[in-house]
Design a protein around this motif. Structure first.
Motif, mmCIF file in Angstrom:
data_model
loop_
_atom_site.group_PDB
_atom_site.id
_atom_site.type_symbol
_atom_site.label_atom_id
_atom_site.label_comp_id
_atom_site.label_asym_id
_atom_site.label_seq_id
_atom_site.Cartn_x
_atom_site.Cartn_y
_atom_site.Cartn_z
ATOM 1 N N ARG A 18 -48.177 77.356 112.218
ATOM 2 C CA ARG A 18 -47.009 78.202 112.498
ATOM 3 C C ARG A 18 -45.879 77.923 111.517
ATOM 4 O O ARG A 18 -45.209 78.842 111.050
ATOM 5 N N GLN A 19 -45.681 76.645 111.192
ATOM 6 C CA GLN A 19 -44.625 76.284 110.243
ATOM 7 C C GLN A 19 -44.913 76.865 108.862
ATOM 8 O O GLN A 19 -44.016 77.403 108.208
ATOM 9 N N SER A 70 -44.314 80.633 108.926
ATOM 10 C CA SER A 70 -42.882 80.926 108.948
ATOM 11 C C SER A 70 -42.270 80.747 107.556
ATOM 12 O O SER A 70 -41.495 81.587 107.097
ATOM 13 N N LYS A 99 -43.357 83.616 105.311
ATOM 14 C CA LYS A 99 -42.641 84.853 105.638
ATOM 15 C C LYS A 99 -41.225 84.824 105.064
ATOM 16 O O LYS A 99 -40.758 85.799 104.471
ATOM 17 N N GLN A 100 -40.540 83.686 105.198
ATOM 18 C CA GLN A 100 -39.185 83.575 104.661
ATOM 19 C C GLN A 100 -39.186 83.665 103.140
ATOM 20 O O GLN A 100 -38.289 84.281 102.550
#
Length: 142
Positions: free
Chosen positions: A73-74, A77, A80-81
């Motif tokens: 998940r990290q 994320s 995506k950023q």
């Protein structure tokens, strides 16, 4: 049955010593139905070690799975950023290219690199650190 600690937890001897430390009255007592010369603590450890190790392995596997999901998940994320920041940077660079004055365009591009470029670099470092933490940890030891 070895006396050293293996990858699956404590040995029979370690468990027997711990059991006798917790219940000193059990030390040296012969168990009913036990093999010749086997103490009650040895019989209990021999009977309980298998199920206890199964519980231990399952708990370790569950802990690993939670950690792996969190790392995934990290990384997602961070990715995506990074994509959002890169799209934003491209958009602003394209907008800066619309200025006819070269000095204005160069000044805007420098400003973009000092602002959004720094955010991109920071996010790349976070992404790299997240990748390093996940390397080599996709399998259980032992």
């Amino acid at each position: 049955q070895s006396s050293g600690r293996g990858p699956l937890g404590p040995s029979v001897v370690e468990m027997r010593v711990k059991l006798e430390a917790l219940y000193p009255d059990m030390e040296g007592v012969e168990g009913s139905g036990a093999s010749a010369g086997e103490t009650l603590s040895e019989a209990l450890v021999g009977h309980l070690r298998g199920p206890l190790l199964s519980i231990f392995v399952e708990a370790r596997r569950a802990l690993f799975t939670v950690g792996a999901e969190e790392r995934r998940r990290q990384r997602e994320s961070c990715q995506k950023q990074l994509e959002e920041l890169f799209s934003q940077l491209q958009l602003y660079i394209k907008g800066a290219g619309l200025f006819e004055e070269v000095e204005a365009e160069v000044g805007l591009r420098k400003h973009l690199l000092k602002t959004i470029g720094v955010e991109v670099a920071d996010q790349l470092l976070v992404f790299h650190r997240a990748g390093e933490q996940g390397e080599g940890k996709d399998t259980l030891p032992g």
